[in-house]
Design an enzyme around this catalytic site. Structure first.
Site, short mmCIF file in Angstrom:
data_model
loop_
_atom_site.label_atom_id
_atom_site.label_comp_id
_atom_site.label_asym_id
_atom_site.label_seq_id
_atom_site.Cartn_x
_atom_site.Cartn_y
_atom_site.Cartn_z
N LYS A 13 0.81 -1.22 0.00
CA LYS A 13 0.00 0.00 0.00
C LYS A 13 0.84 1.27 0.00
O LYS A 13 0.43 2.27 -0.58
CB LYS A 13 -1.05 -0.03 1.11
N ARG A 88 -6.74 3.04 11.17
CA ARG A 88 -6.33 1.67 11.47
C ARG A 88 -7.22 1.04 12.52
O ARG A 88 -7.03 -0.12 12.87
CB ARG A 88 -4.89 1.68 11.98
N ARG A 122 11.86 -7.43 2.32
CA ARG A 122 11.68 -6.04 1.88
C ARG A 122 12.83 -5.15 2.34
O ARG A 122 13.32 -5.27 3.45
CB ARG A 122 10.37 -5.52 2.47
N ARG A 155 13.84 -2.32 7.50
CA ARG A 155 13.17 -1.47 8.48
C ARG A 155 13.09 -2.18 9.82
O ARG A 155 12.83 -3.38 9.85
CB ARG A 155 11.77 -1.14 7.97
N ARG A 166 2.51 -7.25 13.98
CA ARG A 166 1.79 -6.25 13.16
C ARG A 166 0.62 -6.89 12.44
O ARG A 166 -0.44 -6.29 12.31
CB ARG A 166 2.76 -5.61 12.15
P1 AMP Z 1 3.11 1.75 8.38
O1 AMP Z 1 4.29 2.41 7.75
O2 AMP Z 1 1.80 2.29 7.88
O3 AMP Z 1 3.19 0.25 8.30
O4 AMP Z 1 3.16 2.14 9.94
C1 AMP Z 1 4.24 1.76 10.75
C2 AMP Z 1 3.84 1.80 12.21
O5 AMP Z 1 3.43 3.12 12.58
C3 AMP Z 1 2.65 0.93 12.57
O6 AMP Z 1 3.01 -0.42 12.80
C4 AMP Z 1 2.16 1.61 13.85
O7 AMP Z 1 2.99 1.33 14.96
C5 AMP Z 1 2.35 3.08 13.51
N1 AMP Z 1 1.15 3.66 12.86
C6 AMP Z 1 1.05 4.13 11.58
N2 AMP Z 1 -0.18 4.56 11.32
C7 AMP Z 1 -0.90 4.38 12.45
C8 AMP Z 1 -2.26 4.61 12.81
N3 AMP Z 1 -3.15 5.12 11.95
N4 AMP Z 1 -2.65 4.28 14.07
C9 AMP Z 1 -1.77 3.77 14.96
N5 AMP Z 1 -0.49 3.51 14.68
C10 AMP Z 1 -0.04 3.81 13.44
#
Ligand code: AMP
Length: 215
Positions: A13, A88, A122, A155, A166
């Site tokens: 995404k 989320r 990744r 990462r 996750r």
């Molecule tokens: P992502 O890059 O979208 O996979 O986000 C990485 C991490 O950031 C997630 O695993 C969460 O710990 C935090 N995070 C990102 N977006 C949100 C959200 N909308 N609500 C809560 N935590 C978030």
């Protein structure tokens, strides 16, 4: 046009959001990227978010809602935006409805096992956030970002034990959003297992047909 791109970690995404936002001139709002930038700059938000990110947990709703509410006030969102990683939880989605209008939600469909495999290999650019995969999206030069030339890294939260956490969090707290948006007739599915260029093409076709319908 205000969009949300939904999908489990590893569904692609992030990659598709940034390409799609460019194509349709939408502000790309990645909450994960906002948080990682805060961690890099060691801001108060970054200090608070770091632990949640590195254990695969969600940052508390109240923090995230405030960030997004503020970000959506920016000028670049006036002509439309694409949310990547937000909402989320159902609570985040309900709060979002209270302060803006979402026209369409697109869910990228990828099975959990494939997500685990993709994330294990990744690589991410620490400079611009672009992600690569040796199988379906390798960088032109090994381990180097095509866009900004930085050396790619794994990462911190892409480690297998954090990935599993996750995904668990996704199933429990984020997947119910599919039904939430389906109920309001604003949800479209796109196959996330195809080659990245093909997925982008399908996303573009779908959005273009929606735009024609809305006119
Ligand atoms: P992502 O890059 O979208 O996979 O986000 C990485 C991490 O950031 C997630 O695993 C969460 O710990 C935090 N995070 C990102 N977006 C949100 C959200 N909308 N609500 C809560 N935590 C978030």
């Amino acid at each position: 046009m205000n969009l949300i791109l939904l999908g489990p970690p590893g569904s692609g995404k992030g990659t598709q959001s940034s390409r799609l936002a460019k194509e349709f001139k939408l502000a790309h709002i990645s909450t994960g990227e906002i948080l990682r930038e805060a961690v890099r700059s060691k801001s108060y938000l970054g200090e608070k978010a770091n632990h949640y990110i590195h254990t695969g947990q969600l940052v508390p709703d109240e923090v995230m809602i405030e960030i997004v509410q503020e970000r959506l006030k920016a000028l670049d969102c006036k002509e439309g935006f694409l949310l990547d990683g937000f909402p989320r939880t159902i609570h985040q989605a309900e709060m979002l409805e209270a302060f803006t209008r979402i026209h369409l939600v697109v869910a990228l469909k990828v099975e959990e096992e494939e997500c685990v495999q993709r994330l294990a290999s990744r690589k991410t650019c620490p400079g611009c956030g672009l992600t690569y995969n040796p199988v379906n999206h390798p960088p032109k030069k090994e381990n180097v970002c095509d866009q900004c030339g930085a050396v790619l890294i794994l990462r911190g939260d892409d480690k297998p034990e954090t990935v599993r956490e996750r995904l668990k969090v996704y199933v429990k707290l984020t997947a119910p959003l599919i039904e939430y948006y389906q109920r309001t007739g604003r949800l479209e599915f796109v196959d996330g297992t195809l080659a990245p260029d093909k997925i982008l093409q399908n996303l573009k076709n779908m959005l273009q047909s929606k735009i024609l319908l809305w006119k």
